[in-house]
Design an enzyme around this catalytic site. Structure first.
Site, mmCIF file in Angstrom:
data_model
loop_
_atom_site.group_PDB
_atom_site.id
_atom_site.type_symbol
_atom_site.label_atom_id
_atom_site.label_comp_id
_atom_site.label_asym_id
_atom_site.label_seq_id
_atom_site.Cartn_x
_atom_site.Cartn_y
_atom_site.Cartn_z
ATOM 1 N N TRP A 103 0.837 -1.215 0.000
ATOM 2 C CA TRP A 103 0.000 0.000 0.000
ATOM 3 C C TRP A 103 0.853 1.237 0.000
ATOM 4 O O TRP A 103 0.540 2.223 -0.673
ATOM 5 C CB TRP A 103 -0.958 -0.024 1.197
ATOM 6 C CG TRP A 103 -1.945 -1.137 1.129
ATOM 7 C CD1 TRP A 103 -2.048 -2.189 1.996
ATOM 8 C CD2 TRP A 103 -2.967 -1.339 0.136
ATOM 9 N NE1 TRP A 103 -3.075 -3.024 1.594
ATOM 10 C CE2 TRP A 103 -3.643 -2.536 0.472
ATOM 11 C CE3 TRP A 103 -3.368 -0.630 -0.996
ATOM 12 C CZ2 TRP A 103 -4.701 -3.039 -0.294
ATOM 13 C CZ3 TRP A 103 -4.423 -1.127 -1.760
ATOM 14 C CH2 TRP A 103 -5.074 -2.311 -1.395
ATOM 15 N N ASP A 173 -1.334 6.965 6.249
ATOM 16 C CA ASP A 173 -2.385 6.005 5.888
ATOM 17 C C ASP A 173 -2.563 5.060 7.082
ATOM 18 O O ASP A 173 -1.697 4.232 7.360
ATOM 19 C CB ASP A 173 -1.951 5.225 4.632
ATOM 20 C CG ASP A 173 -2.964 4.155 4.231
ATOM 21 O OD1 ASP A 173 -3.994 4.003 4.915
ATOM 22 O OD2 ASP A 173 -2.712 3.471 3.214
ATOM 23 N N LYS A 197 -11.628 -1.940 7.771
ATOM 24 C CA LYS A 197 -10.812 -2.860 8.570
ATOM 25 C C LYS A 197 -11.073 -2.668 10.059
ATOM 26 O O LYS A 197 -11.383 -3.611 10.751
ATOM 27 C CB LYS A 197 -9.336 -2.679 8.242
ATOM 28 C CG LYS A 197 -9.014 -3.344 6.909
ATOM 29 C CD LYS A 197 -7.882 -2.750 6.149
ATOM 30 C CE LYS A 197 -7.808 -3.344 4.753
ATOM 31 N NZ LYS A 197 -7.236 -2.421 3.780
HETATM 32 C C1 LIG Z 1 -6.792 -1.932 2.601
HETATM 33 C C2 LIG Z 1 -5.805 -0.836 2.549
HETATM 34 C C3 LIG Z 1 -5.850 0.168 1.577
HETATM 35 C C4 LIG Z 1 -6.855 0.168 0.447
HETATM 36 O O1 LIG Z 1 -8.072 0.622 0.892
HETATM 37 P P1 LIG Z 1 -9.305 0.848 -0.123
HETATM 38 O O2 LIG Z 1 -10.300 1.482 0.790
HETATM 39 O O3 LIG Z 1 -9.717 -0.497 -0.613
HETATM 40 O O4 LIG Z 1 -8.857 1.724 -1.221
HETATM 41 C C5 LIG Z 1 -4.922 1.194 1.654
HETATM 42 N N1 LIG Z 1 -3.995 1.220 2.610
HETATM 43 C C6 LIG Z 1 -3.902 0.253 3.549
HETATM 44 C C7 LIG Z 1 -2.838 0.333 4.592
HETATM 45 C C8 LIG Z 1 -4.807 -0.787 3.553
HETATM 46 O O5 LIG Z 1 -4.728 -1.747 4.483
#
Ligand SMILES: *Cc1c(COP(=O)(O)O)cnc(C)c1O
Length: 361
Positions: A103, A173, A197
């Site tokens: 990511w 993020d 998540k």
């Molecule tokens: C799952 C995830 C993403 C992607 O998220 P989306 O909402 O599907 O775009 C981005 N960064 C991290 C750290 C993730 O775990």
């Protein structure tokens, strides 16, 4: 709870049963309106209340003041990979990114489409099994911001201390560890997370942005891409993902009722300790894949002595009511995801199952 499995899915993932029950109770008739929240205008007093109280709950839980704006937007965390450089990577300037996995590198690649990216640090050489130390980072003084990924969902690493960047804003993020531990959130100029998540369902992304950083955003962007639009309209410029935000509200209320992030962190630690103890007790069988100081409290990754055993554990687990244990397709192995919605009992039960599996195999 009849027919409920122990759910270790990496995302979307387990939600607190209390929250699911409340949704069921309120679905047909939300607060005596005679209709579902799904059928209600986003301009109604009922939704206004949800929107406002979700913002307030975030600020309270994270211990941040009114210098921060809390936004609810669509498009997932992946859209933020582009929105952030569009807004904050000025022409001719540069932004620093740390590459700690899939990511993190996707975020950097998106930024490269928009402007200059400086690679401030990377654990690629170590196959992303650790987080670079503060002394290994090289952050140019003229960086518009430093982007990091607090938890690396796929490889199972996590930042446990954050670099002191002085005047350079940190953008983070937090998609896979937001609100799972107590942090000094005021250190981050912009935090973002897809909800699916740790906080609720997919469909809504939370962006928390400090006002001084917001002032630096690019004034020439189309309306929907400009963070100021969403700040000035309190995420009600257009129709927001109402149901996802309603669920977010219920999950945050649930965390609040547990006693907030301090109390939740105790549960988070207890869960991860159970699984890492297994790895530390039987290191030849349950082979942890990441460096100890970089272990994720959310995604515990491990290998077994053979791929055959790994497949067997995943299949046997599923039969026994433990789902989602398969590692990401890009890395294989086993991954135990322990997000907020996963109860302590699930971690205890899966550890017992894994220990039994070891004895039998
Ligand atoms: C799952 C995830 C993403 C992607 O998220 P989306 O909402 O599907 O775009 C981005 N960064 C991290 C750290 C993730 O775990």
């Amino acid at each position: 709870m009849q027919n409920r499995v122990f759910n270790f899915n990496p995302g979307p993932s387990a939600l607190p049963v209390a929250v699911l029950n409340q949704i069921q109770e309120e679905l047909l008739n939300y607060k005596s309106t005679g209709m579902s929240i799904l059928e209600t205008s986003h301009r109604s007093p009922e939704y206004e209340e949800i929107n406002t109280s979700t913002i307030t709950l975030f600020k309270e839980l994270m211990g941040i003041g009114n210098e921060f704006h809390v936004l609810f937007v669509g498009g997932g965390a992946s859209t933020q990979f582009a929105h952030i450089p569009l807004n904050f990577l000025p022409k001719g300037g540069r932004a620093a990114y740390v590459d700690t996995g899939t990511w993190a590198s996707k975020a950097a690649q998106e930024a490269e489409r928009i402007g200059n990216v400086h690679l401030a640090g990377s654990s690629k050489g170590a196959d992303y099994t650790c987080i670079p130390g503060a002394s290994e980072l090289e952050i140019p003084e003229d960086s518009a911001y430093l982007h990091i990924t607090s938890n690396n969902t796929i490889k199972g690493t996590q930042w446990h201390s954050f670099p002191d960047t002085e005047n350079i804003p940190i953008v983070c993020d937090m998609s896979s560890d937001i609100c799972s531990r107590k942090l000094d959130f005021s250190r981050f100029s912009l935090t973002y997370a897809g909800a699916q998540k740790n906080l609720g369902p997919s469909g809504v992304t939370v962006v928390i942005i400090r006002d001084d950083f917001l002032q630096k955003c690019n004034p020439d962007l189309p309306t929907m891409f400009d963070y100021r639009t969403h700040v000035s309209k309190k995420s009600l410029f257009n129709t927001p993902p109402v149901f996802a935000i309603y669920m977010l509200n219920l999950v945050l209320t649930w965390i609040n009722n547990l006693g907030g992030l301090g109390e939740l962190e105790k549960i988070t630690k207890a869960k991860k300790d159970i699984i890492y103890n297994l790895i530390d007790t039987y290191p030849d069988y349950f082979r942890g894949t990441v460096r100890k100081d970089s272990r994720s409290w959310m995604n515990v990754t491990l290998r077994l002595p053979s791929e055959e055993l790994e497949q067997k554990l995943v299949a046997k687990g599923k039969e026994s009511g433990f789902v989602g244990l398969k590692g990401h397709r890009s890395v294989g192995g086993i991954r135990v995801s322990l997000y907020n919605g996963v109860p302590l009992e699930a971690a205890e039960k899966v550890a017992e199952f894994m220990e039994d599996f070891k004895k039998e195999n």
